[in-house]
Design a protein around this motif. Structure first.
Motif, PDB file in Angstrom:
ATOM      1  N   ALA A  71     -14.840-101.648  -1.812  1.00  0.00           N
ATOM      2  CA  ALA A  71     -14.396-101.142  -0.512  1.00  0.00           C
ATOM      3  C   ALA A  71     -15.140-101.845   0.612  1.00  0.00           C
ATOM      4  O   ALA A  71     -14.544-102.235   1.622  1.00  0.00           O
ATOM      5  N   ALA A  72     -16.450-102.020   0.434  1.00  0.00           N
ATOM      6  CA  ALA A  72     -17.246-102.703   1.459  1.00  0.00           C
ATOM      7  C   ALA A  72     -16.779-104.142   1.630  1.00  0.00           C
ATOM      8  O   ALA A  72     -16.718-104.666   2.749  1.00  0.00           O
ATOM      9  N   GLY A  73     -16.447-104.798   0.513  1.00  0.00           N
ATOM     10  CA  GLY A  73     -15.980-106.180   0.588  1.00  0.00           C
ATOM     11  C   GLY A  73     -14.650-106.299   1.312  1.00  0.00           C
ATOM     12  O   GLY A  73     -14.438-107.245   2.081  1.00  0.00           O
ATOM     13  N   LEU A  74     -13.757-105.329   1.091  1.00  0.00           N
ATOM     14  CA  LEU A  74     -12.462-105.379   1.763  1.00  0.00           C
ATOM     15  C   LEU A  74     -12.621-105.108   3.262  1.00  0.00           C
ATOM     16  O   LEU A  74     -11.985-105.768   4.091  1.00  0.00           O
ATOM     17  N   ILE A  75     -13.482-104.161   3.624  1.00  0.00           N
ATOM     18  CA  ILE A  75     -13.723-103.890   5.041  1.00  0.00           C
ATOM     19  C   ILE A  75     -14.341-105.118   5.716  1.00  0.00           C
ATOM     20  O   ILE A  75     -13.971-105.483   6.840  1.00  0.00           O
ATOM     21  N   GLU A  76     -15.261-105.760   5.023  1.00  0.00           N
ATOM     22  CA  GLU A  76     -15.865-106.985   5.568  1.00  0.00           C
ATOM     23  C   GLU A  76     -14.796-108.063   5.769  1.00  0.00           C
ATOM     24  O   GLU A  76     -14.801-108.783   6.779  1.00  0.00           O
ATOM     25  N   LEU A  77     -13.863-108.179   4.816  1.00  0.00           N
ATOM     26  CA  LEU A  77     -12.779-109.155   4.944  1.00  0.00           C
ATOM     27  C   LEU A  77     -11.888-108.817   6.138  1.00  0.00           C
ATOM     28  O   LEU A  77     -11.523-109.712   6.918  1.00  0.00           O
ATOM     29  N   VAL A  91      -3.380-103.616   7.902  1.00  0.00           N
ATOM     30  CA  VAL A  91      -3.597-102.984   6.597  1.00  0.00           C
ATOM     31  C   VAL A  91      -2.533-101.910   6.404  1.00  0.00           C
ATOM     32  O   VAL A  91      -2.400-100.995   7.221  1.00  0.00           O
ATOM     33  N   LEU A  92      -1.763-102.042   5.335  1.00  0.00           N
ATOM     34  CA  LEU A  92      -0.787-101.033   4.935  1.00  0.00           C
ATOM     35  C   LEU A  92      -1.352-100.286   3.736  1.00  0.00           C
ATOM     36  O   LEU A  92      -1.593-100.885   2.685  1.00  0.00           O
ATOM     37  N   TYR A  93      -1.577 -98.993   3.908  1.00  0.00           N
ATOM     38  CA  TYR A  93      -2.110 -98.176   2.821  1.00  0.00           C
ATOM     39  C   TYR A  93      -0.996 -97.288   2.280  1.00  0.00           C
ATOM     40  O   TYR A  93      -0.353 -96.541   3.027  1.00  0.00           O
ATOM     41  N   LEU A 130     -12.882 -94.107  -4.031  1.00  0.00           N
ATOM     42  CA  LEU A 130     -13.298 -95.479  -3.762  1.00  0.00           C
ATOM     43  C   LEU A 130     -12.553 -96.058  -2.565  1.00  0.00           C
ATOM     44  O   LEU A 130     -13.128 -96.802  -1.756  1.00  0.00           O
ATOM     45  N   LEU A 131     -11.267 -95.713  -2.443  1.00  0.00           N
ATOM     46  CA  LEU A 131     -10.433 -96.301  -1.393  1.00  0.00           C
ATOM     47  C   LEU A 131     -10.468 -95.532  -0.078  1.00  0.00           C
ATOM     48  O   LEU A 131      -9.851 -95.967   0.906  1.00  0.00           O
ATOM     49  N   ALA A 132     -11.187 -94.413  -0.021  1.00  0.00           N
ATOM     50  CA  ALA A 132     -11.201 -93.589   1.199  1.00  0.00           C
ATOM     51  C   ALA A 132     -11.582 -94.379   2.449  1.00  0.00           C
ATOM     52  O   ALA A 132     -10.946 -94.234   3.501  1.00  0.00           O
ATOM     53  N   PRO A 133     -12.613 -95.255   2.402  1.00  0.00           N
ATOM     54  CA  PRO A 133     -12.935 -96.017   3.618  1.00  0.00           C
ATOM     55  C   PRO A 133     -11.828 -96.984   4.027  1.00  0.00           C
ATOM     56  O   PRO A 133     -11.668 -97.265   5.214  1.00  0.00           O
ATOM     57  N   ILE A 134     -11.060 -97.487   3.054  1.00  0.00           N
ATOM     58  CA  ILE A 134      -9.954 -98.391   3.371  1.00  0.00           C
ATOM     59  C   ILE A 134      -8.815 -97.604   4.007  1.00  0.00           C
ATOM     60  O   ILE A 134      -8.202 -98.063   4.979  1.00  0.00           O
ATOM     61  N   ARG A 283      -3.920 -90.610  12.414  1.00  0.00           N
ATOM     62  CA  ARG A 283      -5.258 -90.801  11.833  1.00  0.00           C
ATOM     63  C   ARG A 283      -6.233 -89.901  12.573  1.00  0.00           C
ATOM     64  O   ARG A 283      -6.347 -89.985  13.794  1.00  0.00           O
ATOM     65  N   HIS A 284      -6.911 -89.017  11.843  1.00  0.00           N
ATOM     66  CA  HIS A 284      -7.937 -88.162  12.428  1.00  0.00           C
ATOM     67  C   HIS A 284      -9.278 -88.586  11.827  1.00  0.00           C
ATOM     68  O   HIS A 284      -9.660 -88.124  10.751  1.00  0.00           O
ATOM     69  N   ARG A 285      -9.972 -89.478  12.518  1.00  0.00           N
ATOM     70  CA  ARG A 285     -11.141 -90.129  11.938  1.00  0.00           C
ATOM     71  C   ARG A 285     -12.211 -89.142  11.508  1.00  0.00           C
ATOM     72  O   ARG A 285     -12.726 -89.219  10.382  1.00  0.00           O
TER      73      ARG A 285
END
Length: 303
Positions: A71-77, A91-93, A130-134, A283-285
């Motif tokens: 997840a960290a790697g994808l956010i960094e990308l 990003v389409l989730y 795992l995907l929650a941050p994405i 989105r409610h951050r």
């Protein structure tokens, strides 16, 4: 690079839990003219986009089976691509309820990539965490729980199709100013002037999605005029953004804690825009942060 109206090559990152319909979406995007690349290692994606100009928008399929996924790697990308003026990343989730994912795995008798030797339910729960941050970073979120493959393809056509009419995806965000302004907002409205439900002991545990909180805010004489003027402004400017070729518009509403006022206003504005025919995601951050924290605590208690 291909001009998307936002000054760069359109790059759509498609992700979500396994079984949510990623393959169906990639096939639909390919039919719409996208260049499809699935499960490319993160380290190779910038190299791909640094190459010769691409004549078509690109859709990159990403899931936990990617060789160097994190997840960290994808956010960094995502952050890295966002900083490049020649790239317009989105990003389409693909979201889906856990019980529906379990049913889909049971029907196909597939093994979950995160729990190949255990029940799919265990892998699904781990993957969603795992995907929650994405999910929290996605510009577009489509819930596939009730969609057939045919319905999902049609939904992708409505969101990303390039037929005669340009498409504009609108995302409405709520947030807390104490945690900073979300990145990528195109428009932002401050809701802190409204009466704060936090100071009502009965309303404090609730959030802006509650009817009781909504009724409380409606008693503020400034609430309805504010909503109406924001709605009228957005309905005026959104068609102009379509004419300019913009594919996504992010609208933010902030308050002190991101729990009551901004959430209630974001919910109401999203309804107004949807009723006017716009494709809207919400989105409610801070609520998502809170829910993720509660899930982590529950997981820790089980351990």
């Amino acid at each position: 690079m291909t001009d998307t109206g936002q000054g760069g090559q359109r790059v759509l990152l498609v992700t979500g839990p396994s079984g949510a319909g990623r393959s169906t979406v990639l096939h639909a995007l390919e039919d719409l003219g996208y260049e499809i690349i699935d499960n490319l290692p993160f380290s190779l994606i910038p190299r791909l986009l640094d190459g010769p100009p691409l004549s078509r928008p690109v859709a990159l399929g990403i899931d936990v089976r990617n060789r160097d996924f994190s997840a960290a790697g994808l956010i960094e990308l995502i952050d890295r691509l966002t900083r490049l003026p020649e790239i317009a990343p989105e990003v389409l989730y693909l979201d889906c309820r856990p019980e529906v994912l379990v049913r889909r795995y049971n029907e196909t008798r597939r093994r979950h990539p995160l729990a190949p030797d255990d029940s799919p339910a265990l892998g699904i729960a781990a993957e969603i965490d795992l995907l929650a941050p994405i999910r929290a970073r996605a510009e577009a979120l489509i819930d596939t729980s009730e969609l057939s493959p045919h319905d999902l393809k049609a939904e992708i056509g409505r969101w990303f199709g390039a037929s005669g009419t340009p498409h504009l995806a609108v995302s409405v965000h709520s947030f807390s100013y104490k945690r900073g302004v979300p990145r990528g907002l195109d428009m932002m409205f401050d809701c802190r002037f409204l009466t704060n439900p936090h100071w009502n002991a009965e309303l404090r545990p609730l959030d802006g999605r509650s009817d009781r909180v909504a009724r409380y805010l409606e008693s503020d004489p400034r609430y309805a005029p504010f909503l109406n003027q924001v709605r009228d402004l957005l309905l005026f400017v959104l068609p102009a953004h379509v004419v300019e070729g913009k594919s996504h518009l992010a609208i933010g509403f902030g308050c002190t804690g991101g729990q009551h006022r901004s959430v209630a206003v974001a919910e109401k504005i999203a309804i107004y825009l949807a009723e006017a025919g716009w494709q809207v995601s919400k989105r409610h951050r801070e609520l998502e942060r809170k829910a993720a924290g509660a899930a982590d605590m529950a997981q820790g208690d089980k351990a």
